[in-house]
Scaffold this active site. Structure first.
Site, PDB file in Angstrom:
ATOM      1  N   GLN A 147      -1.130   7.286   1.703  1.00 27.08           N
ATOM      2  CA  GLN A 147      -2.328   7.082   1.312  1.00 27.08           C
ATOM      3  C   GLN A 147      -3.515   7.506   2.264  1.00 27.08           C
ATOM      4  O   GLN A 147      -4.909   7.483   1.900  1.00 27.08           O
ATOM      5  CB  GLN A 147      -2.724   5.496   1.045  1.00 27.08           C
ATOM      6  CG  GLN A 147      -1.949   4.788   0.021  1.00 27.08           C
ATOM      7  CD  GLN A 147      -1.953   3.345  -0.267  1.00 27.08           C
ATOM      8  OE1 GLN A 147      -2.511   2.615   0.623  1.00 27.08           O
ATOM      9  NE2 GLN A 147      -1.090   2.874  -1.177  1.00 27.08           N
ATOM     10  N   HIS A 180      -2.791   1.390   2.807  1.00 24.49           N
ATOM     11  CA  HIS A 180      -4.034   0.359   2.964  1.00 24.49           C
ATOM     12  C   HIS A 180      -5.082   0.744   4.044  1.00 24.49           C
ATOM     13  O   HIS A 180      -5.222  -0.085   4.795  1.00 24.49           O
ATOM     14  CB  HIS A 180      -3.567  -1.101   3.146  1.00 24.49           C
ATOM     15  CG  HIS A 180      -2.744  -1.593   1.869  1.00 24.49           C
ATOM     16  ND1 HIS A 180      -2.559  -2.924   1.374  1.00 24.49           N
ATOM     17  CD2 HIS A 180      -2.284  -1.069   0.656  1.00 24.49           C
ATOM     18  CE1 HIS A 180      -1.819  -3.141   0.299  1.00 24.49           C
ATOM     19  NE2 HIS A 180      -1.810  -1.854  -0.221  1.00 24.49           N
ATOM     20  N   TYR A 216       4.482  -8.126  -5.044  1.00 26.30           N
ATOM     21  CA  TYR A 216       5.197  -7.169  -6.080  1.00 26.30           C
ATOM     22  C   TYR A 216       6.880  -7.637  -6.314  1.00 26.30           C
ATOM     23  O   TYR A 216       7.111  -7.285  -7.391  1.00 26.30           O
ATOM     24  CB  TYR A 216       5.453  -5.899  -5.169  1.00 26.30           C
ATOM     25  CG  TYR A 216       4.169  -5.200  -5.104  1.00 26.30           C
ATOM     26  CD1 TYR A 216       3.117  -4.868  -6.236  1.00 26.30           C
ATOM     27  CD2 TYR A 216       3.621  -4.894  -3.789  1.00 26.30           C
ATOM     28  CE1 TYR A 216       1.923  -4.413  -5.881  1.00 26.30           C
ATOM     29  CE2 TYR A 216       2.432  -4.180  -3.591  1.00 26.30           C
ATOM     30  CZ  TYR A 216       1.492  -4.049  -4.675  1.00 26.30           C
ATOM     31  OH  TYR A 216       0.394  -3.409  -4.318  1.00 26.30           O
TER      32      TYR A 216
END
Ligand SMILES: [Ca+2]
Length: 378
Positions: free
Chosen positions: A79, A145, A265
């Site tokens: 990310q 993140h 999750y």
């Protein structure tokens, strides 16, 4: 080119009208590599970040410029990469931009989010006077993140007040850090434009607290903007469910990972499974299932009719739409209606902004990322 644009416009108009929406998506540019943010230059050109580490000018006709020179070292991967960009409110005079990105550690393989300023050269080809204003601490080995939205704040008179907010993720692997003030994981921070710490930040002078922190208990915020009154709004990714919109106040604890409207999750409970707890702030709005929000903008122009003025727009990565949130009037904290726009495009919406021309623009997250203008339907 013009014929192709015209065809896109007509096809889009048909689908938009079929959905009863009064907007038409018009693709301005494509072949952007995972674009993350768009800013608007005074000459009508666009400044677009690509996560892969390029900053480009896009002309109003959709031509992509060469990567602008002078960026710092960027830890591209997962990310991470080059993420948000905004222009200084006084850009016309000072040519200053602010951008955030994943910054590699000087040694080892760690990284964290950093915020830099630079001046964009008059020919739009080079960054000059690069300054790293802030580096998130500590750096860790994670590709997740980074958060990373920048907002220049305003005073009660609506004038820029010389401060920047930066939203920071908790880096996923160290989520408990979001509840302690000795690190920048899962925090919203506030700094002066020169990188120094404002004396009125809420934790200035508190032992073992980092003075840049404005609020804490955030998970992974990828949207932040001021409302028309100058109040800061942010949103953040929840885990499995529980994406949130928050109005972060000074010193507030937004709960992660003590409380959440989502689950882990693996479907186990977050913390004790509570969604509220004394000492933590409740979100203004939350989504379950998660829409995976990114980008956020208020509509202030009347280009789309008066009903849109004051609406909040939020991009959805997971469900590939633009969420239009209508707020109660006068606003006392409630979203009264939510509509999904642009679903027929099937594109992950990474950023949404209102341009100085009053039109809404989005960028889409893919290897063939697009810059799209929302035109009012004919
Ligand atoms: Ca929360």
């Amino acid at each position: 080119m013009l014929i192709r644009l015209f065809c896109v416009l007509i096809l889009s108009a048909v689908s938009a009208l079929a959905l009863g929406q009064n907007i038409v998506p018009l693709t301005i540019a494509q072949r952007l590599d995972h674009p993350w943010a768009v800013a608007f230059l005074p000459n009508g050109h666009f400044l677009v970040t690509e996560r892969a580490g390029a900053l480009r000018v896009v002309t109003p006709e959709g031509k992509l410029g060469q990567p602008i020179g002078g960026l710092p070292a960027i830890a591209v991967g997962g990310q991470g990469g080059l993420l948000d960009v905004v222009l200084d409110s006084d850009f016309l005079r000072n040519r200053t931009i602010y951008f955030c990105y994943s910054e590699p550690a000087s040694r080892g393989n760690g990284n964290s989010t950093a915020l830099a300023s630079a001046q964009l050269s008059a020919d739009l080809r080079q960054l000059e006077g690069l300054r790293i204003l802030f580096s998130q601490r500590p750096k860790i080995a994670s590709q997740l993140h980074f958060g990373c939205r920048i907002v220049e704040s305003k005073n009660a008179q609506g004038q820029a007040d010389g401060k920047l907010f930066l939203a920071l993720g908790e880096r996923y692997h160290q989520r408990d850090d979001a509840q302690t003030l000795d690190n920048h994981h899962g925090k919203l921070i506030r700094i002066n434009k020169d990188g120094t710490v404002p004396a009125d930040n809420p934790f200035v002078g508190r032992p073992a607290a980092l003075p840049e922190i404005w609020s804490f208990g955030h998970r992974n915020p990828q949207g932040a903007t001021l409302d028309p009154q100058g109040v800061l709004w942010i949103h953040e990714h929840g885990p499995y469910g529980g994406d949130e919109i928050n109005l972060p106040r000074a010193g507030g604890n937004y709960g992660w990972p003590l409380v959440s409207y989502g689950r882990n999750y693996d479907l186990t409970a977050v913390g004790d499974g509570k969604s509220a707890q004394a000492g933590t702030e409740q979100p203004l709005h939350h989504w379950t299932p998660s829409i995976a929000p990114s980008g956020m903008a208020f509509v202030t122009s009347e280009k789309y009719g008066k009903a849109w003025v004051g609406n909040l727009l939020v991009g959805s990565l997971k469900f590939t739409h633009l969420a239009r949130l209508e707020l109660e009037r006068p606003f006392a904290g409630k979203v009264v209606k939510e509509t999904r726009l642009l679903e027929s495009l099937g594109e992950r919406i990474r950023d949404v902004r209102q341009g100085p021309d009053g039109f809404i623009y989005v960028v889409t997250d893919s290897a063939n990322g697009k810059l799209i203008r929302l035109a009012p339907a004919p």
